[in-house]
Scaffold this motif. Structure first.
Motif, PDB file in Angstrom:
ATOM      1  N   CYS A  52      -1.305   9.655  -2.981  1.00 41.31           N
ATOM      2  CA  CYS A  52      -1.549   8.773  -1.687  1.00 41.31           C
ATOM      3  C   CYS A  52      -2.357   9.478  -0.765  1.00 41.31           C
ATOM      4  N   ASP A  53      -3.026   8.669   0.087  1.00 39.68           N
ATOM      5  CA  ASP A  53      -3.816   9.116   1.304  1.00 39.68           C
ATOM      6  C   ASP A  53      -3.063   9.964   2.370  1.00 39.68           C
ATOM      7  N   GLY A  60       5.101   8.580  -0.926  1.00 40.73           N
ATOM      8  CA  GLY A  60       3.898   8.006  -0.691  1.00 40.73           C
ATOM      9  C   GLY A  60       3.975   7.194   0.654  1.00 40.73           C
ATOM     10  N   CYS A  61       2.753   6.552   1.177  1.00 43.38           N
ATOM     11  CA  CYS A  61       2.926   5.644   2.319  1.00 43.38           C
ATOM     12  C   CYS A  61       3.162   4.453   2.008  1.00 43.38           C
ATOM     13  N   GLY A  62       2.849   3.888   0.607  1.00 46.10           N
ATOM     14  CA  GLY A  62       3.387   2.710   0.184  1.00 46.10           C
ATOM     15  C   GLY A  62       2.124   1.435   0.507  1.00 46.10           C
ATOM     16  N   CYS A  64      -1.601   2.353   1.306  1.00 48.93           N
ATOM     17  CA  CYS A  64      -2.996   2.685   0.935  1.00 48.93           C
ATOM     18  C   CYS A  64      -3.185   2.299  -0.550  1.00 48.93           C
ATOM     19  N   CYS A  67      -1.306   3.642  -3.556  1.00 47.14           N
ATOM     20  CA  CYS A  67       0.319   3.508  -3.276  1.00 47.14           C
ATOM     21  C   CYS A  67       0.315   1.923  -3.728  1.00 47.14           C
TER      22      CYS A  67
HETATM   23 ZN    ZN Z   1      -0.338   6.000   0.105  1.00 42.16          ZN
END
Ligand code: ZN
Length: 354
Positions: A52-53, A60-62, A64, A67
């Motif tokens: 993840c970025d 994870g951010c979900g 990027c 993700c």
């Molecule tokens: Zn992410």
């Protein structure tokens, strides 16, 4: 798939938290525990966090690019390997090794999940051991194993061990009532029968298990009042159950092994009732009254032998013996142990099944 969506497994989550915090990522993990409790979900969630970025905490951010690809199931650097038939073969490990020759496509980490790692052939295990000893950079291996004792000790010693525990009945009930249309009593029946596996409970809920289970329990109740010939008929009829049942991921039909598992749980319950063990441990709690009535007429020894008879039938079927022969043998034994020999036996165990 996020860590925060995985039910329970706090110990495993803590371990991943410390891995992520220290930014020192071991390249091989051994995930132990039964099927259906979040091992593969955790491997996916870990893949997301690693690539993840902008991860927040363990998730994870979900949003990027990587993700999103993982959530959509098209992330090129998440690879899974399953047994080909009963075993993981050397050809499969060789093919895997070839694909690891390329750097991860995403520029981050590639995660390789090996399901049922314990069924590698000796050749496959030795070849995989070499990969673990000199892992190509950027690759992380996750070995899933219900029976880690069957793995080569030299493989185990190179892996960070992460144990996943069976879920509690309440955790499964909560999840079943959230994700399905089941009422609480039905969810409780499935949660008790699933032996800690949410995955299995969910498969049961989407199948004909609940209806079939009643009939299977009814058969065992009826068995005690019937003659040897009727027991044999019942065996022939029962052998027609599908061999592939809910132990096959994705299956929507209960089968032979599900039936035997219900019968085993029935005798296990009778033993508990017979020895006055606390009622709350009963698997077939909804049959509590009938179980009590039945257990009072049967000896501890015959119940123990009945349980072992079902257990032996399961093992014989796994050895690919003929289902009709296995069930004839098992049901005739069970019928005799209930005292119903030769047709002069007693009435069925409870009136409502006669
Ligand atoms: Zn992410």
């Amino acid at each position: 798939m996020f860590f925060s969506q995985i039910i329970g497994q706090e110990k495993a989550k803590h371990l991943f938290e410390s891995v992520v915090r220290r930014k020192r990522v071991p390249h091989a993990y051994l995930f132990t525990g039964i099927a259906g409790i979040g091992k593969t979900s955790a491997a996916k969630a870990f893949t997301m966090t690693l690539n993840c970025d902008t991860p927040s905490g363990l998730d994870g951010c979900g949003v990027c690019p990587s993700c999103r690809k993982i959530l959509n199931g098209n992330f090129p650097d998440f690879i899974t390997l399953e047994p080909d038939g009963q075993k993981i073969k050397i050809e499969q490990i060789r093919a895997l090794n070839r694909s690891l020759g390329y750097a991860p496509f995403s520029g981050g980490y590639r995660v390789v999940v090996i399901h049922k790692a314990e069924v590698m052939t000796v050749e496959a295990a030795n070849s995989f051991l070499k990969t673990l000893e000199e892992p190509p950079p950027g690759n992380i291996f996750v070995l899933n194993a219900a029976e880690p004792r069957d793995l080569l000790p030299t493989i185990v010693s190179r892996c960070q061990r992460v144990s996943f525990r069976p879920l509690k009945i309440e955790e499964i009930v909560a999840q079943l009532t959230k994700e399905t249309q089941l009422d609480v009593p039905s969810a409780q029946i499935l949660a008790r029968a699933a032996d800690g596996s949410l995955g299995l409970a969910l498969r049961m809920s989407g199948s004909d298990y609940l209806e079939r289970r009643k009939g299977w329990i009814g058969k065992i109740f009826r068995l005690y009042g019937c003659s040897g010939a009727e027991a044999l008929n019942m065996a022939v009829e029962s052998a027609k159950e599908d061999r592939a049942g809910l132990d096959q991921p994705g299956s929507v039909k209960a089968g032979l092994f599900d039936m035997l598992s219900v019968w085993a749980s029935f005798y296990r319950d009778l033993l508990l009732v017979r020895t006055d063990t606390a009622d709350r441990f009963l698997i077939n709690e909804d049959f509590r009254d009938q179980l009590k009535k039945a257990a009072s007429g049967l000896s501890f020894q015959s119940l123990l032998e009945s349980f072992q008879t079902v257990d032996r039938a399961v093992r014989d079927l796994h050895r690919m013996r003929n289902p009709t022969l296995v069930l004839e043998n098992a049901l005739l034994n069970l019928q005799k142990m209930g005292g119903g020999q030769g047709g002069h036996g007693r009435a069925p165990l409870t009136d409502e099944w006669s």
